[in-house]
Design an enzyme around this catalytic site. Sequence first.
Site, PDB file in Angstrom:
ATOM      1  N   ASP A   8       2.458  16.908 -10.426  1.00 40.68           N
ATOM      2  CA  ASP A   8       2.627  16.283  -9.114  1.00 40.68           C
ATOM      3  C   ASP A   8       4.037  16.648  -8.669  1.00 40.68           C
ATOM      4  OD1 ASP A   8       3.065  14.679  -6.935  1.00 40.68           O
ATOM      5  OD2 ASP A   8       2.935  12.772  -8.003  1.00 40.68           O
ATOM      6  N   LYS A  70      10.773  19.471  -0.583  1.00 38.77           N
ATOM      7  CA  LYS A  70       9.343  19.577  -0.250  1.00 38.77           C
ATOM      8  C   LYS A  70       9.102  19.399   1.255  1.00 38.77           C
ATOM      9  CE  LYS A  70       5.021  17.197  -1.481  1.00 38.77           C
ATOM     10  NZ  LYS A  70       4.455  16.257  -2.452  1.00 38.77           N
ATOM     11  N   GLU A 171      -3.224  15.594  -3.060  1.00 40.66           N
ATOM     12  CA  GLU A 171      -2.736  14.442  -3.830  1.00 40.66           C
ATOM     13  C   GLU A 171      -3.696  13.245  -3.816  1.00 40.66           C
ATOM     14  OE1 GLU A 171       1.173  14.132  -2.165  1.00 40.66           O
ATOM     15  OE2 GLU A 171       1.784  15.997  -3.118  1.00 40.66           O
ATOM     16  N   ASP A 193      -1.963   6.946   0.433  1.00 38.94           N
ATOM     17  CA  ASP A 193      -0.904   7.552  -0.381  1.00 38.94           C
ATOM     18  C   ASP A 193       0.380   7.670   0.437  1.00 38.94           C
ATOM     19  OD1 ASP A 193       0.767   9.132  -1.872  1.00 38.94           O
ATOM     20  OD2 ASP A 193      -0.661  10.747  -2.238  1.00 38.94           O
TER      21      ASP A 193
END
Length: 607
Positions: A8, A70, A171, A193
């Site tokens: 992850d 990211k 994810e 999420d």
Amino acid sequence: MEKVIGIDLGTTNSCVAIVENGTPVVIPNRGGYKTTPSMVAVTEAGKRLVGHIAKRQAITNAENTVYAAKRLIGRKWNSPQVKNAVATSSYRIVEGPHNDVRIVLRDKEFSVPEISAMVLQEMKVIAEDYLGEAVSKAVVTVPAYFNDNQRQATKDAGEIAGLDVIRIINEPTAAALSYGFGRNIEKTVAVYDFGGGTFDISILEIGAHGVFKVIATAGDTFLGGEDIDARIIDWLVSGFKEEHNIDLRQDRMALQRLKDAAEKAKCELSSVRETEVNLPFIISSGRNEALHLQRTLTRATLEELSDDLIERTIDICKQTLEDAKLEKNEIEEVVLVGGMTRMPKIQSAVQAFFEKEPNKGVHPDEVVALGAAIQGAALVDDRQEMVLLDVTPHALGIMTFGSYFEELIPQNTTVPTHRTKIFTTSRDNQTAVKILVMQGESQRAEENELLGEFILTGLRRAPKGQVEIEVTFEINADGIVSVRAKDLETGLEQSIQVTATSGLTREEIKTMMDNAKDDLVDRRTSEEFEAAKQEAEKLIAEIEKLFPQVQQIVASSDFGRDAIEKARAIVEKARAAIERRDAAAVKEQIEGLTRTHRMFKGVVAKT
């Protein structure tokens, strides 16, 4: 069977997992932590630091420490998200050669996939230390709402890190795999999420015999805990400015201290009602007096500061339910994922919207990596009964005459898939057509993301609208797009695999891979040396402590004096090896040191 790790790669923290004897487990790093900060730094001496060690020195080396990379991966330089990052980051972000983004650390430019590769490499090392063997295959997760460019850039990062990324998965889908693993359930589940940098919502049907079918997904790739931190920083900065008329943003070190304090306060307010932000000597005034920042932040103030951000996530949930053509009462379980879902206000907002208590049975920081590991094991083991049907998060199509976007594959189509549509020429005697492949939700082509383009030539000269061109779109299980255009009259065909540009050419990726390998060799040996040095130094200290006693006991015999000389020689040799930083030699000397230590202890014990 070859081991596949699940990674992850998070905005704030990253996590690595593996399936061992049929059970998915998270692998702790050397410090015993199950997550590692996604931070990279370069020291004054040019040494690269990754993870906790990078985070610890972030305040004193703010300009050369990268966090939240990211949020920049796979983005174009002129995008609003990049402009936002340039304005608020303590590290330097500049334009790269392909209209991409580069980060400057100690006067050296790095691409964003290179920075992410350093984090992935760290996760690879953590897994290898734990397993005691080399690892080359991985499943890496990305936010469900990532577009093709962002996915490709993440794949490039894996390649630079020396990993064969066998699958990129979303994810929330990974979280659902982990939630449903080993449980024979049939349910419609929503995965909410909310992580450090991105927000996703996915609705899945989990069926018997391990079938996971995503019905709809949506999100915002620039909405996360970082934005809530930014609101706290703004609140602290404006309060300080009112009091002292000084803007703390002008000082990079002060900004990094504020960032740390904001994150800490936010986390604390999940369990307490108020917390004190206390930063002594934050800056000195024009009159050279040291100024301190001290303010009390209450949970109510934090909720007020972040209210519209939380509301935005709920609006996206509403839209996703509409896309899935589902009513709230048809969702049987809401699973919370990501560190931000620890915030009480977020839990109550989700509960109010879905009208049911959310499920907190999964670990918000670890569930995604566990799901990636489960998918990895299923890909290499044919015996595993598991079918994963994901969807494309954005519509795909081509640009047509008048700059319109003609959709071929709608948003939320199950992949792999292919679709075909027939188009015609837009002007008389047109002998070539340019196919512009686009991804996005707007009907205006320029508002969508351009993925690639190609030209079909050799068309028959004819009045406009008479020559027919068949365009076929195909998406494979990795979400990689290929497009074909065919002149129906002559059968002439032209195609393109849209390897979305992450902004890096193949040559650049190869060079970066080689550099990363060099760095890894360098880091591995220095870690190996440090471990051996510590062990040797401990033994030397113990031996030297016993020297006077042993000398007294055995000094009378020749044999004793000889043994002491030998012991001195071993200690000197070990010292010289440490001086040379020769890991192999130090390891060799440890054996002699251990024998000497044992002998000395034996002599002292006998008297």
